[in-house]
Scaffold this motif. Structure first.
Motif, PDB file in Angstrom:
ATOM      1  N   VAL A  23      34.378  39.705  39.889  1.00  0.00           N
ATOM      2  CA  VAL A  23      33.549  40.561  39.032  1.00  0.00           C
ATOM      3  C   VAL A  23      33.883  40.338  37.561  1.00  0.00           C
ATOM      4  O   VAL A  23      35.055  40.341  37.172  1.00  0.00           O
ATOM      5  N   GLU A  24      32.847  40.150  36.776  1.00  0.00           N
ATOM      6  CA  GLU A  24      32.977  40.151  35.318  1.00  0.00           C
ATOM      7  C   GLU A  24      32.160  41.325  34.789  1.00  0.00           C
ATOM      8  O   GLU A  24      31.116  41.662  35.350  1.00  0.00           O
ATOM      9  N   THR A  25      32.644  41.929  33.706  1.00  0.00           N
ATOM     10  CA  THR A  25      31.931  43.081  33.149  1.00  0.00           C
ATOM     11  C   THR A  25      31.776  42.952  31.648  1.00  0.00           C
ATOM     12  O   THR A  25      32.502  42.183  30.994  1.00  0.00           O
ATOM     13  N   ALA A  26      30.850  43.743  31.124  1.00  0.00           N
ATOM     14  CA  ALA A  26      30.603  43.716  29.674  1.00  0.00           C
ATOM     15  C   ALA A  26      31.628  44.528  28.907  1.00  0.00           C
ATOM     16  O   ALA A  26      32.071  44.126  27.825  1.00  0.00           O
ATOM     17  N   ASP A  27      32.013  45.701  29.467  1.00  0.00           N
ATOM     18  CA  ASP A  27      32.899  46.568  28.682  1.00  0.00           C
ATOM     19  C   ASP A  27      34.340  46.591  29.182  1.00  0.00           C
ATOM     20  O   ASP A  27      35.241  46.998  28.439  1.00  0.00           O
ATOM     21  N   GLY A  28      34.590  46.194  30.419  1.00  0.00           N
ATOM     22  CA  GLY A  28      35.966  46.153  30.921  1.00  0.00           C
ATOM     23  C   GLY A  28      36.647  47.506  30.991  1.00  0.00           C
ATOM     24  O   GLY A  28      37.883  47.586  30.949  1.00  0.00           O
ATOM     25  N   GLN A  29      35.868  48.583  31.081  1.00  0.00           N
ATOM     26  CA  GLN A  29      36.449  49.920  31.130  1.00  0.00           C
ATOM     27  C   GLN A  29      37.500  50.028  32.245  1.00  0.00           C
ATOM     28  O   GLN A  29      37.331  49.484  33.329  1.00  0.00           O
ATOM     29  N   GLN A  30      38.578  50.751  31.966  1.00  0.00           N
ATOM     30  CA  GLN A  30      39.728  50.743  32.856  1.00  0.00           C
ATOM     31  C   GLN A  30      40.003  52.078  33.548  1.00  0.00           C
ATOM     32  O   GLN A  30      41.067  52.263  34.149  1.00  0.00           O
ATOM     33  N   GLN A  31      39.049  53.008  33.514  1.00  0.00           N
ATOM     34  CA  GLN A  31      39.332  54.320  34.082  1.00  0.00           C
ATOM     35  C   GLN A  31      39.533  54.285  35.599  1.00  0.00           C
ATOM     36  O   GLN A  31      40.191  55.164  36.173  1.00  0.00           O
ATOM     37  N   TYR A  32      38.994  53.262  36.276  1.00  0.00           N
ATOM     38  CA  TYR A  32      39.135  53.178  37.727  1.00  0.00           C
ATOM     39  C   TYR A  32      40.328  52.318  38.155  1.00  0.00           C
ATOM     40  O   TYR A  32      40.545  52.125  39.346  1.00  0.00           O
ATOM     41  N   LEU A  33      41.079  51.807  37.190  1.00  0.00           N
ATOM     42  CA  LEU A  33      42.191  50.911  37.507  1.00  0.00           C
ATOM     43  C   LEU A  33      43.181  51.505  38.509  1.00  0.00           C
ATOM     44  O   LEU A  33      43.590  50.805  39.451  1.00  0.00           O
ATOM     45  N   PRO A  34      43.623  52.758  38.377  1.00  0.00           N
ATOM     46  CA  PRO A  34      44.572  53.296  39.365  1.00  0.00           C
ATOM     47  C   PRO A  34      44.026  53.279  40.796  1.00  0.00           C
ATOM     48  O   PRO A  34      44.801  53.130  41.754  1.00  0.00           O
ATOM     49  N   ASP A  35      42.708  53.417  40.950  1.00  0.00           N
ATOM     50  CA  ASP A  35      42.112  53.404  42.281  1.00  0.00           C
ATOM     51  C   ASP A  35      42.163  52.005  42.890  1.00  0.00           C
ATOM     52  O   ASP A  35      42.219  51.850  44.114  1.00  0.00           O
ATOM     53  N   TYR A  36      42.107  50.983  42.056  1.00  0.00           N
ATOM     54  CA  TYR A  36      42.158  49.598  42.516  1.00  0.00           C
ATOM     55  C   TYR A  36      43.596  49.130  42.754  1.00  0.00           C
ATOM     56  O   TYR A  36      43.813  48.088  43.373  1.00  0.00           O
ATOM     57  N   TRP A  37      44.573  49.862  42.236  1.00  0.00           N
ATOM     58  CA  TRP A  37      45.938  49.364  42.104  1.00  0.00           C
ATOM     59  C   TRP A  37      46.517  48.823  43.414  1.00  0.00           C
ATOM     60  O   TRP A  37      46.964  47.663  43.481  1.00  0.00           O
ATOM     61  N   GLN A  38      46.542  49.628  44.456  1.00  0.00           N
ATOM     62  CA  GLN A  38      47.170  49.193  45.707  1.00  0.00           C
ATOM     63  C   GLN A  38      46.486  47.952  46.266  1.00  0.00           C
ATOM     64  O   GLN A  38      47.154  46.995  46.678  1.00  0.00           O
ATOM     65  N   TYR A  39      45.158  47.938  46.270  1.00  0.00           N
ATOM     66  CA  TYR A  39      44.408  46.793  46.795  1.00  0.00           C
ATOM     67  C   TYR A  39      44.706  45.541  45.965  1.00  0.00           C
ATOM     68  O   TYR A  39      44.928  44.456  46.512  1.00  0.00           O
ATOM     69  N   ALA A  40      44.707  45.682  44.644  1.00  0.00           N
ATOM     70  CA  ALA A  40      44.941  44.538  43.761  1.00  0.00           C
ATOM     71  C   ALA A  40      46.348  43.984  43.940  1.00  0.00           C
ATOM     72  O   ALA A  40      46.550  42.760  43.947  1.00  0.00           O
ATOM     73  N   VAL A  41      47.340  44.863  44.095  1.00  0.00           N
ATOM     74  CA  VAL A  41      48.720  44.414  44.283  1.00  0.00           C
ATOM     75  C   VAL A  41      48.863  43.687  45.618  1.00  0.00           C
ATOM     76  O   VAL A  41      49.464  42.609  45.699  1.00  0.00           O
ATOM     77  N   GLU A  42      48.309  44.256  46.679  1.00  0.00           N
ATOM     78  CA  GLU A  42      48.447  43.658  48.009  1.00  0.00           C
ATOM     79  C   GLU A  42      47.740  42.315  48.116  1.00  0.00           C
ATOM     80  O   GLU A  42      48.145  41.472  48.922  1.00  0.00           O
ATOM     81  N   ASN A  43      46.709  42.088  47.313  1.00  0.00           N
ATOM     82  CA  ASN A  43      45.940  40.844  47.383  1.00  0.00           C
ATOM     83  C   ASN A  43      46.227  39.905  46.218  1.00  0.00           C
ATOM     84  O   ASN A  43      45.480  38.942  46.005  1.00  0.00           O
ATOM     85  N   SER A  44      47.303  40.162  45.494  1.00  0.00           N
ATOM     86  CA  SER A  44      47.644  39.344  44.325  1.00  0.00           C
ATOM     87  C   SER A  44      48.322  38.037  44.737  1.00  0.00           C
ATOM     88  O   SER A  44      49.303  38.039  45.482  1.00  0.00           O
ATOM     89  N   GLU A  45      47.790  36.924  44.253  1.00  0.00           N
ATOM     90  CA  GLU A  45      48.433  35.632  44.486  1.00  0.00           C
ATOM     91  C   GLU A  45      49.702  35.502  43.656  1.00  0.00           C
ATOM     92  O   GLU A  45      50.686  34.909  44.097  1.00  0.00           O
ATOM     93  N   VAL A  46      49.687  36.037  42.447  1.00  0.00           N
ATOM     94  CA  VAL A  46      50.868  35.971  41.579  1.00  0.00           C
ATOM     95  C   VAL A  46      52.036  36.733  42.192  1.00  0.00           C
ATOM     96  O   VAL A  46      53.154  36.231  42.278  1.00  0.00           O
TER      97      VAL A  46
END
Length: 266
Positions: free
Chosen positions: A80-103
């Motif tokens: 996903v690419e976005t125009a504004d990159g708003q980050q208010q939903y970041l905490p909701d994505y956190w666990q999923y993003a960490v578990e699926n992180s290649e880094v």
């Protein structure tokens, strides 16, 4: 309506997805920017563009719908690419993003720790609470910077991740480390239990005659429990052996000793 928007709307229709609520307007204006095709890996990276990031529930549901639709053909990744990159939903994505992180997958200890350490926003920065100096040293800033770049794939950009030590006590370090080790062992055990059982090798098929019965050469019946010897493993000093295969032509001759001499093509 642009061609890229039309393509995205066709994708939504194909996978049968509708978010509803505020995210529906974001989806209706979405676009497919491009699709990266990896033939050897059998994977498509689908790049989409939204005005703002979706709520995690909508993103996850859309991602799963796309995976389900194309599962028989290829693996898919939704980027996903976005125009504004708003980050208010970041905490909701956190666990999923960490578990699926290649880094982070290259540093399992840090990955397991960060799963339960959702950050909080403070003056435009995202602060990760650290309970003790030990874990603060484990999480190098360059690791967090690399992970923040991965968050762009969900539509968040310019994410600044920092750590903040909330407890200076050494005892809490060891307690937290013990909990981390226990969680890692539990994850490994669950992965082992969920791994598919390796099927037992199928029994070697025996040659079936025209009437569905085994055709054997030699005096007497051959026990079903007899050990089968490969032709390549036969040796001159063997007095007897049981071999098996497709025989297209065979000649049998009885020797003076009473033994049978078999000559055949298989």
């Amino acid at each position: 309506m642009t061609d890229k928007n039309q393509l995205f709307l066709k994708l939504l229709k194909q996978v049968g997805f509708s978010a509803g609520g505020a995210d529906e307007a974001v989806l209706q204006a979405g676009e497919i920017k491009n699709v990266d095709v990896y033939r050897k890996e059998r994977r498509w990276d689908i790049h989409v563009f939204f005005t703002t990031p979706l709520r995690f529930e909508s993103y996850n549901a859309l991602n799963q719908a796309i995976k389900h639709e194309f599962n028989d053909f290829v693996d898919t990744r939704l980027i996903v690419e976005t125009a504004d990159g708003q980050q208010q939903y970041l905490p909701d994505y956190w666990q999923y993003a960490v578990e699926n992180s290649e880094v982070l997958s290259a540093n399992p200890a840090a990955q397991n720790f960060l799963v339960g350490q959702a950050p909080h926003e403070d003056s435009g920065r995202w602060v990760i609470p650290i309970n003790g100096q030990l874990f603060d040293k484990m999480l190098e800033q360059r690791l967090l910077d690399s992970f923040s770049l991965e968050l762009r794939d969900y539509g968040f950009f310019n994410v600044k991740l920092l750590t903040e030590v909330t407890d200076q006590g050494g005892q809490s370090d060891f307690e937290s480390l013990a909990q981390l080790v226990e969680a890692h062992e539990k994850n490994m055990q669950e992965a082992f239990q969920q791994a598919p059982v390796k099927p037992k090798p199928a029994p070697r098929p025996s040659y079936q005659g025209r009437r569905g019965k085994k055709t054997s050469f030699g005096p007497g019946a051959i026990s079903d429990k007899a050990e089968i010897t490969q032709l390549k493993d036969l040796s001159e000093d063997q007095r007897s052996a049981v071999v098996e295969g497709h025989v297209f032509k065979a000649e049998m001759q009885e020797l003076r000793s009473g033994s049978l001499f078999l000559r055949g093509n298989d």
